[in-house]
Design a protein around this motif. Structure first.
Motif, PDB file in Angstrom:
ATOM      1  N   THR A  61       0.740  -1.000  -0.064  1.00 44.81           N
ATOM      2  CA  THR A  61      -0.061  -0.126  -0.183  1.00 44.81           C
ATOM      3  C   THR A  61       0.671   1.358  -0.042  1.00 44.81           C
ATOM      4  OG1 THR A  61      -0.238  -0.207   2.253  1.00 44.81           O
ATOM      5  CG2 THR A  61      -2.030  -1.076   1.187  1.00 44.81           C
ATOM      6  N   PRO A  87       3.341   3.617  -1.890  1.00 47.36           N
ATOM      7  CA  PRO A  87       3.398   3.749  -3.214  1.00 47.36           C
ATOM      8  C   PRO A  87       5.105   3.894  -3.439  1.00 47.36           C
ATOM      9  CG  PRO A  87       1.808   5.394  -2.637  1.00 47.36           C
ATOM     10  CD  PRO A  87       2.263   4.570  -1.504  1.00 47.36           C
ATOM     11  N   VAL A 117       6.593   0.710  -4.754  1.00 49.97           N
ATOM     12  CA  VAL A 117       6.181   0.087  -6.121  1.00 49.97           C
ATOM     13  C   VAL A 117       7.442   0.207  -7.080  1.00 49.97           C
ATOM     14  CG1 VAL A 117       4.635   0.427  -8.167  1.00 49.97           C
ATOM     15  CG2 VAL A 117       4.007   0.854  -5.723  1.00 49.97           C
ATOM     16  N   LEU A 144       1.639  -1.946  -6.210  1.00 50.14           N
ATOM     17  CA  LEU A 144       0.468  -1.423  -5.548  1.00 50.14           C
ATOM     18  C   LEU A 144      -0.798  -2.131  -5.581  1.00 50.14           C
ATOM     19  CD1 LEU A 144       0.119   1.232  -4.181  1.00 50.14           C
ATOM     20  CD2 LEU A 144      -1.186   2.143  -6.446  1.00 50.14           C
TER      21      LEU A 144
END
Length: 70
Positions: free
Chosen positions: A28, A30, A33, A60
């Motif tokens: 969760t 970012p 990612v 994500l």
């Protein structure tokens, strides 16, 4: 290669003579990612040239199903 982008990690592993295998892990955050969150075997572990190194890359989590939501 933990902390590298997936492209950097795969290139580094190839250059060192390893085969990179990618798997993803939902996140969760970012900021995680596209970055390598884990590798197996771990850095400094035993692997010989040609061995497979599995890298876990942050992806994500689009589900929105986090604890406390609902």
């Amino acid at each position: 290669v933990v902390g590298m982008t997936v492209d950097q990690a795969e290139a580094a592993l190839r250059q060192a003579g390893f085969r990179a295998e990618r798997q993803t892990q939902d996140t969760t955050d970012p900021a995680q990612v596209g970055f390598v969150l884990a590798q197996d075997p771990a850095g400094g572990g035993f692997a010989k040239p040609g061995d497979r190194v599995t890298i876990t890359v942050g992806k994500l989590d689009g589900g929105g199903n986090t604890p406390g939501n609902g």
